[in-house]
Design an enzyme around this catalytic site. Sequence first.
Site, PDB file in Angstrom:
ATOM      1  N   ASP A  35       0.926  -1.274   0.046  1.00 20.45           N
ATOM      2  CA  ASP A  35      -0.125  -0.124   0.016  1.00 20.45           C
ATOM      3  C   ASP A  35       0.701   1.380  -0.003  1.00 20.45           C
ATOM      4  O   ASP A  35       0.403   2.163  -0.667  1.00 20.45           O
ATOM      5  CB  ASP A  35      -0.684  -0.226   1.148  1.00 20.45           C
ATOM      6  CG  ASP A  35      -2.113  -1.181   1.214  1.00 20.45           C
ATOM      7  OD1 ASP A  35      -1.989  -1.788   0.149  1.00 20.45           O
ATOM      8  OD2 ASP A  35      -2.537  -1.130   2.257  1.00 20.45           O
ATOM      9  N   LEU A  85     -35.266 -10.096 -12.797  1.00 22.09           N
ATOM     10  CA  LEU A  85     -34.894 -11.560 -12.852  1.00 22.09           C
ATOM     11  C   LEU A  85     -36.213 -12.360 -12.294  1.00 22.09           C
ATOM     12  O   LEU A  85     -36.718 -11.702 -11.212  1.00 22.09           O
ATOM     13  CB  LEU A  85     -33.744 -11.709 -12.067  1.00 22.09           C
ATOM     14  CG  LEU A  85     -32.431 -11.588 -12.493  1.00 22.09           C
ATOM     15  CD1 LEU A  85     -31.242 -12.204 -11.564  1.00 22.09           C
ATOM     16  CD2 LEU A  85     -32.187 -12.511 -13.801  1.00 22.09           C
ATOM     17  N   GLU A 116     -23.489 -17.563  -9.972  1.00 19.98           N
ATOM     18  CA  GLU A 116     -22.774 -16.479  -9.111  1.00 19.98           C
ATOM     19  C   GLU A 116     -23.876 -16.215  -8.063  1.00 19.98           C
ATOM     20  O   GLU A 116     -24.957 -16.143  -8.126  1.00 19.98           O
ATOM     21  CB  GLU A 116     -22.206 -15.246 -10.102  1.00 19.98           C
ATOM     22  CG  GLU A 116     -23.311 -14.464 -10.545  1.00 19.98           C
ATOM     23  CD  GLU A 116     -22.582 -13.418 -11.204  1.00 19.98           C
ATOM     24  OE1 GLU A 116     -22.189 -12.291 -10.792  1.00 19.98           O
ATOM     25  OE2 GLU A 116     -22.253 -13.537 -12.289  1.00 19.98           O
ATOM     26  N   LYS A 118     -26.044 -13.814  -5.540  1.00 15.01           N
ATOM     27  CA  LYS A 118     -26.474 -12.558  -5.909  1.00 15.01           C
ATOM     28  C   LYS A 118     -26.322 -11.664  -4.937  1.00 15.01           C
ATOM     29  O   LYS A 118     -26.925 -11.783  -3.746  1.00 15.01           O
ATOM     30  CB  LYS A 118     -28.015 -12.822  -6.062  1.00 15.01           C
ATOM     31  CG  LYS A 118     -28.725 -11.691  -6.548  1.00 15.01           C
ATOM     32  CD  LYS A 118     -30.362 -11.877  -7.016  1.00 15.01           C
ATOM     33  CE  LYS A 118     -31.299 -10.742  -7.630  1.00 15.01           C
ATOM     34  NZ  LYS A 118     -31.075  -9.595  -6.909  1.00 15.01           N
ATOM     35  N   ARG A 139     -30.702   1.661 -12.375  1.00 13.39           N
ATOM     36  CA  ARG A 139     -31.546   0.834 -13.196  1.00 13.39           C
ATOM     37  C   ARG A 139     -32.914   1.681 -13.486  1.00 13.39           C
ATOM     38  O   ARG A 139     -33.434   1.745 -14.508  1.00 13.39           O
ATOM     39  CB  ARG A 139     -31.829  -0.501 -12.568  1.00 13.39           C
ATOM     40  CG  ARG A 139     -32.809  -1.404 -13.537  1.00 13.39           C
ATOM     41  CD  ARG A 139     -33.824  -2.191 -12.718  1.00 13.39           C
ATOM     42  NE  ARG A 139     -32.951  -3.135 -11.509  1.00 13.39           N
ATOM     43  CZ  ARG A 139     -32.681  -4.379 -11.886  1.00 13.39           C
ATOM     44  NH1 ARG A 139     -33.042  -5.082 -13.248  1.00 13.39           N
ATOM     45  NH2 ARG A 139     -32.043  -5.267 -11.183  1.00 13.39           N
ATOM     46  N   LYS A 293     -27.604 -18.471 -14.971  1.00 12.75           N
ATOM     47  CA  LYS A 293     -27.860 -18.178 -16.265  1.00 12.75           C
ATOM     48  C   LYS A 293     -27.441 -19.111 -17.342  1.00 12.75           C
ATOM     49  O   LYS A 293     -26.526 -19.815 -16.925  1.00 12.75           O
ATOM     50  CB  LYS A 293     -26.895 -16.898 -16.766  1.00 12.75           C
ATOM     51  CG  LYS A 293     -27.511 -15.633 -16.009  1.00 12.75           C
ATOM     52  CD  LYS A 293     -26.606 -14.551 -16.276  1.00 12.75           C
ATOM     53  CE  LYS A 293     -27.087 -13.271 -15.253  1.00 12.75           C
ATOM     54  NZ  LYS A 293     -26.085 -12.288 -15.168  1.00 12.75           N
TER      55      LYS A 293
HETATM   56  O1  I6G Z   1     -30.289  -7.898 -10.652  1.00 11.32           O
HETATM   57  C1  I6G Z   1     -29.438  -8.816 -11.087  1.00 11.32           C
HETATM   58  C2  I6G Z   1     -28.286  -9.218 -10.203  1.00 11.32           C
HETATM   59  C3  I6G Z   1     -27.551 -10.416 -10.878  1.00 11.32           C
HETATM   60  C4  I6G Z   1     -29.594  -9.318 -12.410  1.00 11.32           C
HETATM   61  C5  I6G Z   1     -28.646 -10.350 -12.962  1.00 11.32           C
HETATM   62  C6  I6G Z   1     -27.324 -10.690 -11.906  1.00 11.32           C
HETATM   63  O2  I6G Z   1     -26.752 -11.540 -12.708  1.00 11.32           O
HETATM   64  C7  I6G Z   1     -25.794 -12.070 -11.460  1.00 11.32           C
HETATM   65  N1  I6G Z   1     -28.707 -10.646 -14.135  1.00 11.32           N
HETATM   66  C8  I6G Z   1     -29.791 -10.384 -14.912  1.00 11.32           C
HETATM   67  C9  I6G Z   1     -29.630 -10.661 -16.383  1.00 11.32           C
HETATM   68  C10 I6G Z   1     -30.555  -9.151 -14.576  1.00 11.32           C
HETATM   69  N2  I6G Z   1     -30.538  -8.883 -13.267  1.00 11.32           N
HETATM   70  C11 I6G Z   1     -31.406  -8.766 -15.494  1.00 11.32           C
END
Ligand code: I6G
Length: 673
Positions: A35, A85, A116, A118, A139, A293
């Site tokens: 650092d 989603l 992955e 969320k 968004r 996905k």
């Molecule tokens: O709101 C989201 C969080 C994470 C997402 C998302 C996501 O991918 C890890 N992927 C998509 C395609 C969308 N919202 C529309």
Amino acid sequence: MPLPKSIQAEAAELRQALNEHNHRYYVLDAPAITDQAYDRLFRRLQQLEQEYAELASADSPTQRIGSEPASHFESVAHEVAMLSLDNAFDEEEMLAFDRRLRDKLDHAAPLAYCAEPKLDGLAVSLLYEAGELKRAATRGDGRSGENITANVRTVASIALRLLGSDLPERIEVRGEVYMELAGFEALNRKQQETGGKVFANPRNAAAGSLRLLDSRITASRPLSFCSYGIGLIEGAVLPPGQYLQMQYLRAIGLPISRQIELLDSIDDCLDYYRRILDQRDKLAFDIDGVVFKLDDSRLQRQAGFVSRAPRWAIAYKFPAQEVMTRLLDVDFQVGRTGALTPVARLEPVAVGGVMVSNATLHNMDEIERKDIRIGDIVIVRRAGDVIPEVVAPVLQQRDGDLPRPQMPLRCPVCDSEVLQQPGQSAFRCIGGLVCAAQRKEAIKHFASRKAMDIEGLGDKLVEQMVEQNLIESVADLYHLPLEQVAGLDRMADKSARNLLDSLRQSKQTTLARFIFALGIREVGESTAESLAAYFGELDALMDADVESLQRVEDVGPVVAENIRHFFDQENNRAIVEKLIDAGINWPLIEASQQAQTLEGKTYVISGTLEGYSRDQAASLLKARGARVSGSVSAKTTAVITGENPGSKVAKAETLGVEILGQSEFEALIGEDS
Ligand code: I6G
């Protein structure tokens, strides 16, 4: 002064180096310099930019400090809509999702998915043109959001300039801005100290920080970013699947999830979900599920969209860690020192997969600050092993004028008076050992692992012993007859014998443990160690006046008063005497009431010193006025090394901190003759 070519070249080199180091640090998790070395490069670039105005550039790594406040956020139309989603809440819904997709695609074989966690943050869109961050937006409603470029530019892990030579003309990257838990807690502490807004959770803190009109404040907030998708691409061809596209983003300088995986089938997705759910409490940030996905971009296009969500992606949600329920009542629990803490009695509700009917309300100040009333619908949070807490009331749902919780005037356990000491926020029962609650807690503390370490004496057993009047104070523990112990609930002859054995073993202890076990207010383990090392014997501590107590490391006026007050109580002295008479003993240590030869110095111990445990070595240093720290910094006086020292030595070398061995340590503590 005209800008010399050599300066221009130096600034360009510094920018490139800093961008690459940022990439290594934030994206690759593989920093190549310390650092301090980074700071040196950064300061040199800042200095050049200050000296030569012509060097100014919006994508310079120095430009993350925020700018003049804006009056409002401009609206931005998304060129490609930002969708939402679909959710799944159980395995059946996940299997149905996969089946629907295979039907739609006429695909009998297993489908590959990119998975992955969320993140619980805020979705943002980042538009790069010729590699430079041009615009960032929320968004919003999916078609248009707010232009938050000035704020996003302050987020350290968001590249202002992408890396590489073959960059797309335009690329719009989507991802989540979030706040790590440690940063969130530190921010809330600071907000509370300065009278600022305290945030209910990391998500609100991240959202609030991104929506500040003054980006200089955003710059001080610990925000992070993780990419999850690409909205628009011009002038480059993307790899043909989600997983490889994410690797591409990583290569050009954007952070992606460390937990991202390419999975072969829906069954592997279900396994992945269970694995991430298992890790949830150990992660540095909040997540609320896993996103799967369909990996193949061609198949994604074929699957298309329903209403406002892609058919090819799904969020498999975790049980919520924050839920709403009704606050039925507030009770008060009495702790070891008599402090009364409010406890929420709730309409039972599942939080994070566990039924909860009690939660902490912390203290009366918090209740007032949050304006919580009995009868409110409240948000309850339970994360990891932490005790569930009431986060906030839902004011929109408040029905009329509800009563505020009131601190009782008398102790709910022993009916003694409850008083608030001047200058303190805690309310306390003044009953002391008359109060069964305080007795129970004092005994539990005495028996605990870091105190007398009495194996087998758990909380339930202590409660029974106090309720059945077998013991009044900790001193009675060592005089318990076998038959009485064996007669307790869930005890038998063998377990009773084992308990008496552990009690016998616990008599052989250390002075520091014994002092800690007494449960003097605000005397924790480390202070107990300092007291033991300084006084060497119990009598000297018991008779010490407030002035001499304050000569001990960590002991200020309040703690000194607490210690003096404790030993001024006749019943406390009687209990101590009874304990010593029962045979509690410890190895003699030399009293160190000696010159504070190491005052103002800070040491770090690394490795094993011959003849001294780490605690002993630390106590010896502290007794001479030194501070002992767990990590090396530029402020460290020296690192003391024994056998098998760790990475701290390398850090000390980098920082130019002195390194001492066993004999130099002994010289410091005066044991070298
Ligand atoms: O709101 C989201 C969080 C994470 C997402 C998302 C996501 O991918 C890890 N992927 C998509 C395609 C969308 N919202 C529309």
